[in-house]
Design a protein around this motif. Structure first.
Motif, PDB file in Angstrom:
ATOM      1  N   THR A  92      54.064  28.117  10.000  1.00 13.75           N
ATOM      2  CA  THR A  92      53.768  26.776   9.453  1.00 13.75           C
ATOM      3  C   THR A  92      52.268  26.458   9.572  1.00 13.75           C
ATOM      4  O   THR A  92      51.510  27.193  10.213  1.00 13.75           O
ATOM      5  CB  THR A  92      54.530  25.675  10.222  1.00 13.75           C
ATOM      6  N   GLY A  93      51.895  25.314   9.021  1.00  9.58           N
ATOM      7  CA  GLY A  93      50.520  24.852   9.141  1.00  9.58           C
ATOM      8  C   GLY A  93      50.130  24.639  10.596  1.00  9.58           C
ATOM      9  O   GLY A  93      48.983  24.858  10.980  1.00  9.58           O
ATOM     10  N   ARG A  94      51.089  24.232  11.396  1.00 12.61           N
ATOM     11  CA  ARG A  94      50.828  23.978  12.819  1.00 12.61           C
ATOM     12  C   ARG A  94      50.311  25.251  13.513  1.00 12.61           C
ATOM     13  O   ARG A  94      49.401  25.205  14.322  1.00 12.61           O
ATOM     14  CB  ARG A  94      52.129  23.480  13.468  1.00 12.61           C
ATOM     15  N   PHE A  95      50.922  26.386  13.178  1.00 10.75           N
ATOM     16  CA  PHE A  95      50.504  27.686  13.726  1.00 10.75           C
ATOM     17  C   PHE A  95      49.025  27.927  13.385  1.00 10.75           C
ATOM     18  O   PHE A  95      48.220  28.278  14.252  1.00 10.75           O
ATOM     19  CB  PHE A  95      51.391  28.787  13.126  1.00 10.75           C
ATOM     20  N   LEU A  96      48.677  27.684  12.111  1.00 14.06           N
ATOM     21  CA  LEU A  96      47.290  27.905  11.677  1.00 14.06           C
ATOM     22  C   LEU A  96      46.340  26.909  12.336  1.00 14.06           C
ATOM     23  O   LEU A  96      45.214  27.262  12.699  1.00 14.06           O
ATOM     24  CB  LEU A  96      47.204  27.799  10.148  1.00 14.06           C
ATOM     25  N   ASP A  97      46.793  25.649  12.511  1.00  7.77           N
ATOM     26  CA  ASP A  97      45.951  24.626  13.151  1.00  7.77           C
ATOM     27  C   ASP A  97      45.628  25.029  14.593  1.00  7.77           C
ATOM     28  O   ASP A  97      44.495  24.909  15.053  1.00  7.77           O
ATOM     29  CB  ASP A  97      46.657  23.256  13.156  1.00  7.77           C
ATOM     30  N   VAL A  98      46.655  25.539  15.314  1.00  6.77           N
ATOM     31  CA  VAL A  98      46.470  25.957  16.709  1.00  6.77           C
ATOM     32  C   VAL A  98      45.475  27.114  16.769  1.00  6.77           C
ATOM     33  O   VAL A  98      44.550  27.124  17.580  1.00  6.77           O
ATOM     34  CB  VAL A  98      47.843  26.349  17.334  1.00  6.77           C
ATOM     35  N   MET A  99      45.650  28.085  15.868  1.00 10.10           N
ATOM     36  CA  MET A  99      44.776  29.266  15.871  1.00 10.10           C
ATOM     37  C   MET A  99      43.337  28.902  15.481  1.00 10.10           C
ATOM     38  O   MET A  99      42.389  29.396  16.083  1.00 10.10           O
ATOM     39  CB  MET A  99      45.309  30.343  14.901  1.00 10.10           C
ATOM     40  N   ALA A 100      43.187  28.023  14.478  1.00  8.98           N
ATOM     41  CA  ALA A 100      41.836  27.606  14.057  1.00  8.98           C
ATOM     42  C   ALA A 100      41.134  26.921  15.226  1.00  8.98           C
ATOM     43  O   ALA A 100      39.935  27.137  15.460  1.00  8.98           O
ATOM     44  CB  ALA A 100      41.931  26.663  12.857  1.00  8.98           C
ATOM     45  N   ASN A 101      41.891  26.154  15.978  1.00  6.84           N
ATOM     46  CA  ASN A 101      41.344  25.435  17.120  1.00  6.84           C
ATOM     47  C   ASN A 101      40.833  26.414  18.192  1.00  6.84           C
ATOM     48  O   ASN A 101      39.743  26.242  18.728  1.00  6.84           O
ATOM     49  CB  ASN A 101      42.458  24.520  17.654  1.00  6.84           C
ATOM     50  N   ILE A 102      41.615  27.464  18.463  1.00  8.46           N
ATOM     51  CA  ILE A 102      41.184  28.470  19.451  1.00  8.46           C
ATOM     52  C   ILE A 102      39.880  29.125  18.997  1.00  8.46           C
ATOM     53  O   ILE A 102      38.990  29.390  19.787  1.00  8.46           O
ATOM     54  CB  ILE A 102      42.260  29.581  19.613  1.00  8.46           C
ATOM     55  N   LEU A 103      39.808  29.401  17.686  1.00  5.38           N
ATOM     56  CA  LEU A 103      38.642  30.120  17.160  1.00  5.38           C
ATOM     57  C   LEU A 103      37.473  29.177  16.840  1.00  5.38           C
ATOM     58  O   LEU A 103      36.451  29.606  16.309  1.00  5.38           O
ATOM     59  CB  LEU A 103      39.041  30.908  15.904  1.00  5.38           C
ATOM     60  N   LYS A 104      37.670  27.885  17.132  1.00  5.33           N
ATOM     61  CA  LYS A 104      36.650  26.842  16.879  1.00  5.33           C
ATOM     62  C   LYS A 104      36.236  26.825  15.402  1.00  5.33           C
ATOM     63  O   LYS A 104      35.050  26.748  15.052  1.00  5.33           O
ATOM     64  CB  LYS A 104      35.442  27.025  17.793  1.00  5.33           C
ATOM     65  N   LEU A 105      37.227  26.938  14.544  1.00  3.65           N
ATOM     66  CA  LEU A 105      36.965  26.891  13.101  1.00  3.65           C
ATOM     67  C   LEU A 105      37.687  25.688  12.516  1.00  3.65           C
ATOM     68  O   LEU A 105      38.724  25.265  13.047  1.00  3.65           O
ATOM     69  CB  LEU A 105      37.532  28.148  12.412  1.00  3.65           C
ATOM     70  N   ASP A 106      37.161  25.171  11.393  1.00  2.79           N
ATOM     71  CA  ASP A 106      37.893  24.142  10.676  1.00  2.79           C
ATOM     72  C   ASP A 106      38.968  24.864   9.864  1.00  2.79           C
ATOM     73  O   ASP A 106      38.766  26.006   9.447  1.00  2.79           O
ATOM     74  CB  ASP A 106      36.922  23.390   9.745  1.00  2.79           C
ATOM     75  N   ILE A 107      40.092  24.181   9.641  1.00  2.00           N
ATOM     76  CA  ILE A 107      41.206  24.810   8.922  1.00  2.00           C
ATOM     77  C   ILE A 107      40.763  25.328   7.540  1.00  2.00           C
ATOM     78  O   ILE A 107      41.228  26.359   7.068  1.00  2.00           O
ATOM     79  CB  ILE A 107      42.408  23.818   8.836  1.00  2.00           C
ATOM     80  N   SER A 108      39.807  24.636   6.922  1.00  2.00           N
ATOM     81  CA  SER A 108      39.360  25.032   5.580  1.00  2.00           C
ATOM     82  C   SER A 108      38.474  26.290   5.616  1.00  2.00           C
ATOM     83  O   SER A 108      38.172  26.865   4.576  1.00  2.00           O
ATOM     84  CB  SER A 108      38.595  23.884   4.926  1.00  2.00           C
ATOM     85  N   GLN A 109      38.054  26.730   6.819  1.00  2.00           N
ATOM     86  CA  GLN A 109      37.202  27.934   6.903  1.00  2.00           C
ATOM     87  C   GLN A 109      38.017  29.223   7.011  1.00  2.00           C
ATOM     88  O   GLN A 109      37.462  30.316   6.925  1.00  2.00           O
ATOM     89  CB  GLN A 109      36.295  27.842   8.141  1.00  2.00           C
ATOM     90  N   LEU A 110      39.336  29.100   7.211  1.00  2.00           N
ATOM     91  CA  LEU A 110      40.138  30.315   7.428  1.00  2.00           C
ATOM     92  C   LEU A 110      40.067  31.260   6.229  1.00  2.00           C
ATOM     93  O   LEU A 110      40.004  32.478   6.388  1.00  2.00           O
ATOM     94  CB  LEU A 110      41.593  29.959   7.754  1.00  2.00           C
ATOM     95  N   GLU A 111      40.075  30.668   5.029  1.00  2.00           N
ATOM     96  CA  GLU A 111      40.060  31.488   3.808  1.00  2.00           C
ATOM     97  C   GLU A 111      38.809  32.374   3.747  1.00  2.00           C
ATOM     98  O   GLU A 111      38.908  33.590   3.532  1.00  2.00           O
ATOM     99  CB  GLU A 111      40.120  30.553   2.596  1.00  2.00           C
ATOM    100  N   THR A 112      37.637  31.778   3.951  1.00  2.00           N
ATOM    101  CA  THR A 112      36.393  32.569   3.849  1.00  2.00           C
ATOM    102  C   THR A 112      36.285  33.567   4.996  1.00  2.00           C
ATOM    103  O   THR A 112      35.797  34.679   4.802  1.00  2.00           O
ATOM    104  CB  THR A 112      35.138  31.657   3.826  1.00  2.00           C
ATOM    105  N   GLU A 113      36.759  33.200   6.178  1.00  2.00           N
ATOM    106  CA  GLU A 113      36.705  34.140   7.308  1.00  2.00           C
ATOM    107  C   GLU A 113      37.623  35.340   7.030  1.00  2.00           C
ATOM    108  O   GLU A 113      37.228  36.490   7.233  1.00  2.00           O
ATOM    109  CB  GLU A 113      37.125  33.445   8.612  1.00  2.00           C
ATOM    110  N   ALA A 114      38.839  35.060   6.545  1.00  5.29           N
ATOM    111  CA  ALA A 114      39.794  36.148   6.261  1.00  5.29           C
ATOM    112  C   ALA A 114      39.224  37.111   5.226  1.00  5.29           C
ATOM    113  O   ALA A 114      39.425  38.327   5.315  1.00  5.29           O
ATOM    114  CB  ALA A 114      41.124  35.569   5.783  1.00  5.29           C
TER     115      ALA A 114
END
Ligand code: ADP
Length: 259
Positions: free
Chosen positions: A129-151
């Motif tokens: 779920t989105g919650r999983f991604l929110d938790v992971m983004a938080n650990i990596l100190k990234l905004d949720i919208s940055q996951l796409e470019t990082e991946a």
């Protein structure tokens, strides 16, 4: 004639105003869901944006997890039916919807008229779920919208073996400590969501065209991983997060055009 759909989710509040059942007159998204100021803020924003008042709106349909807390709504419709109608309006060839929201995931099979044939849902755990991604983004100190470019920068996507969010969290922390690059970790995290959602999709039956909706559909890392996992093209509308509210507005139009 104007109608409105409001989708109050666990993570965000969305509103859409439809003119004469065809034209998207206004839409608004506030990244705060049920039990917060999100519902009031999204209404304020859409009325300001459109220049309309409550009395200009013939019917309001509420959907989403928080739909029964909306006093302004004339009626309520489930988010599964609303996503189906909203997606059918934007992408009429879609037959399988993968809706990933803040706290649940749904795989929905629809027919050529946008009616729901069948669906499977995971609302028991945060994995996929989105919650999983929110938790992971938080650990990596990234905004949720940055996951796409990082991946997209990943060279050797990390393997996240734990499906449970709590265990996956410790796994990511230890991989980070042992020097795994952030893009590789993000790609592994997106892959983990895709694997979970793909198993739900297979249960409902993957009939093309397949699209993603909900907030997580905005993450191209998850869309790409899902396309590889299912071996199909994943369609997507840039209004993915608003499509439940759009479907609710379509139901509101159906109701007011009958009366
Ligand atoms: P709900 O309807 O349950 O409130 P949404 O469909 O709004 O949930 O999805 C919320 C999720 O969308 C968030 O948990 C977050 O992971 C994801 N999300 C929100 N905005 C973005 C964004 N700009 N890019 C990628 N993912 C996003």
């Amino acid at each position: 004639m104007y109608v409105m759909g409001i989708d109050i989710g666990s993570a965000s509040s969305k509103a859409v105003i439809l003119k004469d059942g065809r034209e998207l007159a206004a839409s608004a998204v506030v990244q705060a869901g049920t039990g917060t100021s999100g519902p009031d803020r999204v209404l304020k924003e859409i009325f300001e944006q459109s220049g309309l008042k409550r009395s200009d709106i013939a019917c309001i349909t509420g959907t989403g997890y928080g739909r029964y807390s909306l006093e302004i709504a004339d009626k309520q419709v489930s988010e599964i039916s609303c996503h189906a109608k909203g997606i059918h309006f934007m992408l009429p060839n879609v037959r399988t919807i993968l809706d990933i929201g803040g706290q649940d995931v749904k795989a929905i099979a629809i027919d050529e008229n946008g009616n729901v044939n069948n669906f499977f849902m995971n609302d028991k755990c945060a994995a996929g779920t989105g919650r999983f991604l929110d938790v992971m983004a938080n650990i990596l100190k990234l905004d949720i919208s940055q996951l796409e470019t990082e991946a997209a920068k990943a060279v050797k996507p990390a393997s996240i073996s734990s499906t449970c969010t709590v265990f996956a969290e410790s796994e990511v922390i230890s991989q980070l400590a042992s020097g795994t690059d952030i893009p590789d970790l993000v790609a592994g995290i997106c892959q983990s969501v895709a694997t979970r959602v793909a198993s739900l999709a297979k249960r409902v039956g993957v009939r093309e065209e397949v699209c993603m909706s909900g907030g997580v559909a905005q993450n191209g890392g998850v869309r790409n991983a899902m396309a590889k996992e299912l071996g199909v093209e994943i369609y997507y509308d840039k209004r993915a997060q608003e499509l439940g509210a759009l479907g609710a507005a379509i139901y509101a139009y159906g109701k007011s055009s009958q009366s």
